[in-house]
Design an enzyme around this catalytic site. Structure first.
Site, short mmCIF file in Angstrom:
data_model
loop_
_atom_site.label_atom_id
_atom_site.label_comp_id
_atom_site.label_asym_id
_atom_site.label_seq_id
_atom_site.Cartn_x
_atom_site.Cartn_y
_atom_site.Cartn_z
CG LEU A 237 -8.54 3.56 9.24
CD1 LEU A 237 -7.62 4.44 10.08
CD2 LEU A 237 -9.64 2.97 10.11
NE ARG A 238 -12.84 1.21 2.23
CZ ARG A 238 -12.07 0.35 1.59
NH1 ARG A 238 -10.90 0.74 1.10
NH2 ARG A 238 -12.44 -0.89 1.42
CG HIS B 109 -4.24 -9.91 1.63
ND1 HIS B 109 -3.52 -10.19 0.50
CD2 HIS B 109 -4.72 -8.65 1.46
CE1 HIS B 109 -3.56 -9.16 -0.32
NE2 HIS B 109 -4.28 -8.21 0.25
CG ASP C 41 -7.76 -6.87 3.45
OD1 ASP C 41 -7.87 -5.63 3.30
OD2 ASP C 41 -7.75 -7.67 2.49
CG HIS D 162 -16.55 -2.06 0.28
ND1 HIS D 162 -15.83 -1.14 -0.46
CD2 HIS D 162 -15.81 -3.19 0.28
CE1 HIS D 162 -14.70 -1.70 -0.88
NE2 HIS D 162 -14.65 -2.94 -0.44
ZN LIG Z 1 -4.85 -6.45 -0.54
#
Ligand SMILES: [Zn+2]
Length: 429
Positions: A59-60, A230, A303, A307
Site C-alpha cells: 500500500l506504500r 509468490h 503482490d 510504482h
Molecule cells: Zn516478494
C-alpha cells in the site's frame, strides 16, 4: 445501517437465491425473500462469493504516497472484490514496530473500504540482521499475525529459525520472500534461453527453490507455521507438495501474473513486465495452475506493487520490479482457472478467501454464505468481458501488466460487514 436484499444471486455458483443483509450480517438466504424497506440489489446471473482476502498487498503508505496510499489501495481492493488485505511491511519507515503497524491499521480503519491488516517486518528495517519487535506487534492494536521482510529474503538460516520459534508462541506465521540473494545478484529476469538471448542477467529457479527447501525443513524442525510468498517455479510446487505430504505446517500463494504471463513478455523490453520473482516459463505456469487446482498452493496473493511513473517507465535495468494486481486478480483467476475448468466457484472462494483468511488468522472473513455470518460478500458478473485500461484504475499507479488485454469477470458489488463499498461496479466512496 441499511438493509439490503440481494435478489437472484448464485452463492458459490450454485442455484439462484436471495440474500438478506441486515445489521452487518447475513440475516437469511432463501427463495423469494421479502423484506419491506430493504434496498433491493438485482443480482440475477451474478455469482456471490465471500469477500476476497489478499495476503500480499503493497500500500506504500507511509513513505511513498505518490505511488499509493492506504485509501487509494483500499479502493482498488474493494473494486477487485476484496474485503481484507494484508499490507506489506516495506514502507518508509518500515513496519517493524508496534507504532508503525498501528498507524497503518488506523489509516485502514479511517478509509473504511476494506480491513487493512498490517504485516510486521521480521527484521529491523528489513535489514536481515536483528529480529524486529515481533511480540510487541502481535500485542498491538493491529494484532499482527503475519510477519514478512517481503522484497527481501530472510536469508540467514539462524535468524529464520529464530523468527519461526518466536512467532510459534502466538500462532503467527513467517511469510518468506524466497530468494537466495547470493544467487540473484544483478538479476533482471528468469534465467533461461530467453535471458541468454536478450542479454539480461538471469534469476534462476534454484535461487527460489533452495530457500523454500531450507525453510520447510526449518519449519518442520521448529514445528512453526511457514508461508511462502509468490511461488513462481515448478520445482517450488514439487517441494511444497513433498513438505505437505510430510505434515510440515507450510502454506503458499501464487500471484495472478505468475498464473497468466511468462518470460516471453520480457522480449518487449517493457519494464511493466519486470517483477520479483520474475515471470517464468510455460512449464512453470502450468505447474502453478496445477498446484493451485490441487491445493498444494493454498491461495492467490496479488503482490499488488504500485510504482510511480519515474520508477517504472525507464530502461529495463533501472526499473523497479512490481506490478499492480488488486483490480484484476479475480479476472485473471477466472481466465486461467475457472474458464478452463480447473477450479469451480467454491474453489475460487477457498483459494481467494477461506484459506488466506485462515492463514492470516482473520475473524469474520472467509466465512460461509449463511445466516448469522458477517456480510462480507462480492457479487461477480463472470460473463462480462472488458479490456483493461490503466487510466481507469483506482490505484494511484498505472503499472498494470494487463493494459490492453481483454479479461473476463466484473466485480459488480462488494459488501464490507453489510455496507456496500462497491455498487454497479463503482466505488461507493
Ligand atoms: Zn516478494
Amino acid at each position: 445501517m441499511s438493509t439490503y436484499l440481494i435478489k437472484g444471486v448464485r452463492p458459490l455458483g450454485g442455484e439462484p437465491a436471495d440474500i438478506l443483509v441486515e445489521d452487518g450480517r447475513i440475516a437469511a438466504v432463501g427463495d423469494s425473500l421479502d423484506a419491506t424497506g430493504a434496498e433491493v440489489v438485482e443480482a440475477a446471473g451474478l455469482i456471490a462469493l465471500p469477500g476476497l482476502v489478499d495476503l500480499h498487498t503493497h500500500l506504500r503508505e507511509p513513505g511513498r504516497e505518490d505511488a499509493e496510499t492506504v485509501e487509494t489501495g483500499s479502493r482498488a481492493a474493494a473494486l477487485g472484490g476484496f474485503t481484507a488485505v494484508h499490507a506489506m511491511a516495506n514502507t518508509d519507515p518500515v513496519a517493524d514496530t508496534a507504532g508503525v503497524v498501528e498507524q497503518v491499521w488506523r489509516l485502514g480503519q479511517e478509509a473504511g473500504l476494506v480491513d487493512v491488516v498490517p504485516v510486521g517486518a521480521v527484521t529491523v528495517g528489513l535489514g536481515g540482521e536483528r529480529l524486529a519487535e515481533l511480540g510487541a506487534m502481535a500485542d498491538s492494536a493491529a494484532r499482527v499475525r503475519v510477519f514478512s521482510d517481503d522484497g527481501h529474503c530472510v536469508a540467514d538460516p539462524a535468524l529464520m529459525r529464530r523468527a519461526l520459534e518466536y512467532v510459534k508462541a502466538f500462532d503467527g506465521v513467517v511469510a518468506q520472500h524466497a530468494e537466495e540473494p547470493r544467487l540473484t545478484a544483478g538479476a533482471q529476469m528468469h534465467e533461461g534461453d530467453r535471458s541468454a538471448r536478450l542479454g539480461l542477467t538471469g534469476w534462476s529457479a534454484a535461487a527460489e527453490e533452495a530457500i523454500i527447501a531450507r525453510d520447510v525443513l526449518l519449519a518442520e524442525h521448529v514445528g512453526a507455521r511457514l508461508h511462502v510468498c509468490h511461488v513462481s517455479t515448478a520445482g517450488s510446487v514439487e517441494i511444497l507438495r513433498w513438505a505437505k505430504s510430510r505434515g510440515v505446517r507450510v502454506t503458499a500463494e501464487v500471484t495472478p501474473h505468475h498464473l497468466l504471463l511468462t518470460d516471453a513478455c520480457a522480449e518487449s523490453y517493457d519494464p511493466v513486465f519486470k517483477v520479483n520473482p520474475p515471470l517464468r516459463t510455460d512449464a512453470d505456469v502450468e505447474a502453478l495452475r496445477a498446484g493451485l487446482a490441487d491445493g498444494t498452493i493454498d491461495a492467490v496473493g496479488t503482490d499488488h506493487a504500485p510504482h510511480a511513473v519515474e520508477d517504472k517507465e525507464s530502461e529495463w535495468a533501472q526499473a523497479r520490479p512490481g506490478m499492480l494486481g488488486l483490480e484484476q486478480a479475480l479476472s485473471v483467476v477466472i481466465e486461467t482457472m475457472v474458464e478452463p475448468g480447473r477450479l469451480d466457484w467454491a474453489g475460487v472462494a477457498d483459494r481467494m478467501s477461506v484459506r488466506p483468511a485462515a492463514i492470516g488468522r482473520l475473524d469474520g472473513h472467509g466465512r460461509p454464505i449463511a445466516p448469522g455470518e458477517p456480510a462480507n460478500l462480492v457479487l461477480v458478473d463472470a460473463a462480462a468481458r472488458a479490456v483493461v485500461d490503466p487510466a481507469a484504475l483506482a490505484s494511484r499507479s498505472r503499472n498494470s501488466p494487463y493494459a490492453g488485454r481483454e479479461l473476463p469477470g466484473r466485480v459488480v458489488a462488494t459488501f464490507l460487514r453489510g455496507t456496500p463499498t462497491v455498487l454497479d461496479g463503482k466505488a461507493v466512496k
